[in-house]
Design a protein around this motif. Structure first.
Motif, PDB file in Angstrom:
ATOM      1  N   ARG A  74     -28.803 -35.742 -76.911  1.00 28.63           N
ATOM      2  CA  ARG A  74     -29.355 -35.466 -78.253  1.00 28.63           C
ATOM      3  C   ARG A  74     -28.314 -34.800 -79.133  1.00 28.63           C
ATOM      4  NH1 ARG A  74     -35.148 -32.767 -77.797  1.00 28.63           N
ATOM      5  NH2 ARG A  74     -33.803 -31.180 -76.927  1.00 28.63           N
ATOM      6  N   LYS A  75     -27.590 -33.852 -78.587  1.00 32.23           N
ATOM      7  CA  LYS A  75     -26.562 -33.145 -79.353  1.00 32.23           C
ATOM      8  C   LYS A  75     -25.426 -34.098 -79.728  1.00 32.23           C
ATOM      9  CE  LYS A  75     -24.407 -29.312 -80.723  1.00 32.23           C
ATOM     10  NZ  LYS A  75     -24.791 -28.524 -81.852  1.00 32.23           N
ATOM     11  N   LEU A  76     -25.037 -34.977 -78.800  1.00 39.25           N
ATOM     12  CA  LEU A  76     -23.993 -35.952 -79.107  1.00 39.25           C
ATOM     13  C   LEU A  76     -24.392 -36.839 -80.278  1.00 39.25           C
ATOM     14  CD1 LEU A  76     -22.930 -36.948 -75.489  1.00 39.25           C
ATOM     15  CD2 LEU A  76     -21.414 -35.965 -77.237  1.00 39.25           C
ATOM     16  N   LEU A  77     -25.614 -37.333 -80.264  1.00 35.00           N
ATOM     17  CA  LEU A  77     -26.085 -38.173 -81.366  1.00 35.00           C
ATOM     18  C   LEU A  77     -26.085 -37.395 -82.674  1.00 35.00           C
ATOM     19  CD1 LEU A  77     -27.206 -40.801 -82.477  1.00 35.00           C
ATOM     20  CD2 LEU A  77     -29.483 -40.047 -81.773  1.00 35.00           C
ATOM     21  N   ASP A  78     -26.548 -36.160 -82.635  1.00 29.76           N
ATOM     22  CA  ASP A  78     -26.586 -35.329 -83.837  1.00 29.76           C
ATOM     23  C   ASP A  78     -25.175 -35.097 -84.396  1.00 29.76           C
ATOM     24  OD1 ASP A  78     -27.953 -33.515 -85.740  1.00 29.76           O
ATOM     25  OD2 ASP A  78     -26.821 -31.960 -84.661  1.00 29.76           O
ATOM     26  N   LEU A  79     -24.248 -34.756 -83.530  1.00 28.62           N
ATOM     27  CA  LEU A  79     -22.866 -34.528 -83.970  1.00 28.62           C
ATOM     28  C   LEU A  79     -22.255 -35.788 -84.554  1.00 28.62           C
ATOM     29  CD1 LEU A  79     -21.600 -32.346 -80.990  1.00 28.62           C
ATOM     30  CD2 LEU A  79     -21.988 -31.570 -83.346  1.00 28.62           C
ATOM     31  N   PHE A  80     -22.509 -36.910 -83.906  1.00 24.55           N
ATOM     32  CA  PHE A  80     -21.981 -38.189 -84.389  1.00 24.55           C
ATOM     33  C   PHE A  80     -22.571 -38.529 -85.757  1.00 24.55           C
ATOM     34  CE2 PHE A  80     -21.896 -42.824 -84.671  1.00 24.55           C
ATOM     35  CZ  PHE A  80     -20.553 -43.063 -84.453  1.00 24.55           C
ATOM     36  N   ALA A  81     -23.883 -38.366 -85.893  1.00 28.02           N
ATOM     37  CA  ALA A  81     -24.557 -38.690 -87.152  1.00 28.02           C
ATOM     38  C   ALA A  81     -24.044 -37.817 -88.301  1.00 28.02           C
ATOM     39  CB  ALA A  81     -26.069 -38.521 -87.000  1.00 28.02           C
ATOM     40  N   ARG A  82     -23.684 -36.588 -87.998  1.00 32.13           N
ATOM     41  CA  ARG A  82     -23.185 -35.677 -89.031  1.00 32.13           C
ATOM     42  C   ARG A  82     -21.679 -35.817 -89.251  1.00 32.13           C
ATOM     43  NH1 ARG A  82     -26.114 -30.732 -86.610  1.00 32.13           N
ATOM     44  NH2 ARG A  82     -23.961 -30.188 -86.216  1.00 32.13           N
ATOM     45  N   GLY A  83     -21.038 -36.676 -88.460  1.00 31.04           N
ATOM     46  CA  GLY A  83     -19.606 -36.894 -88.619  1.00 31.04           C
ATOM     47  C   GLY A  83     -18.749 -35.768 -88.077  1.00 31.04           C
ATOM     48  N   GLU A  84     -19.308 -34.948 -87.205  1.00 32.06           N
ATOM     49  CA  GLU A  84     -18.566 -33.841 -86.610  1.00 32.06           C
ATOM     50  C   GLU A  84     -17.867 -34.346 -85.347  1.00 32.06           C
ATOM     51  OE1 GLU A  84     -20.823 -30.198 -86.267  1.00 32.06           O
ATOM     52  OE2 GLU A  84     -21.932 -30.671 -88.102  1.00 32.06           O
TER      53      GLU A  84
END
Length: 110
Positions: A74-84
């Motif tokens: 979940r954190k990986l997807l969130d970071l990817f979606a935010r471009g981090e």
């Protein structure tokens, strides 16, 4: 990746390691299918069956890290979606390293 995580949620709640393993494989497949690097995607295809076998035969019966793995996804997807991407890369490295440690413990080869 989002669809795979959505499939993981009920699997985690039900403690269904088989369903979780399928969703986990779909998550990783999505990373490589959309990476934009044909050589990396093809290389993953060569080893993906072996990696899935490790997940199924080692992780499923012992249920060592399912919750941690799910939270990392979940954190990986969130970071990817935010471009981090720097944070994504750091967490991905941790995720891969942790998986290797789990497999080594399961095989008792540390």
């Amino acid at each position: 990746m989002g669809a795979a995580i959505a499939a993981m949620e009920p699997a985690v709640a039900a403690k269904d390691n088989i369903a979780y393993g399928r969703a986990d494989a779909a998550f990783h497949e999505a990373l490589f299918a959309h990476c934009g690097n044909r050589y990396l995607a093809e290389s993953y295809q060569l080893v993906s069956g072996r990696v899935a076998a490790l997940r199924t035969n080692l992780a499923s019966p012992i249920d060592v890290r399912t919750r941690t793995s799910f939270d990392e996804h979940r954190k990986l997807l969130d970071l990817f979606a935010r471009g981090e991407l720097a944070a994504f890369e750091e967490l991905m490295t941790t995720h891969i390293t942790n998986s290797g440690s789990v497999y080594a413990r399961a095989l008792k080869v540390e």
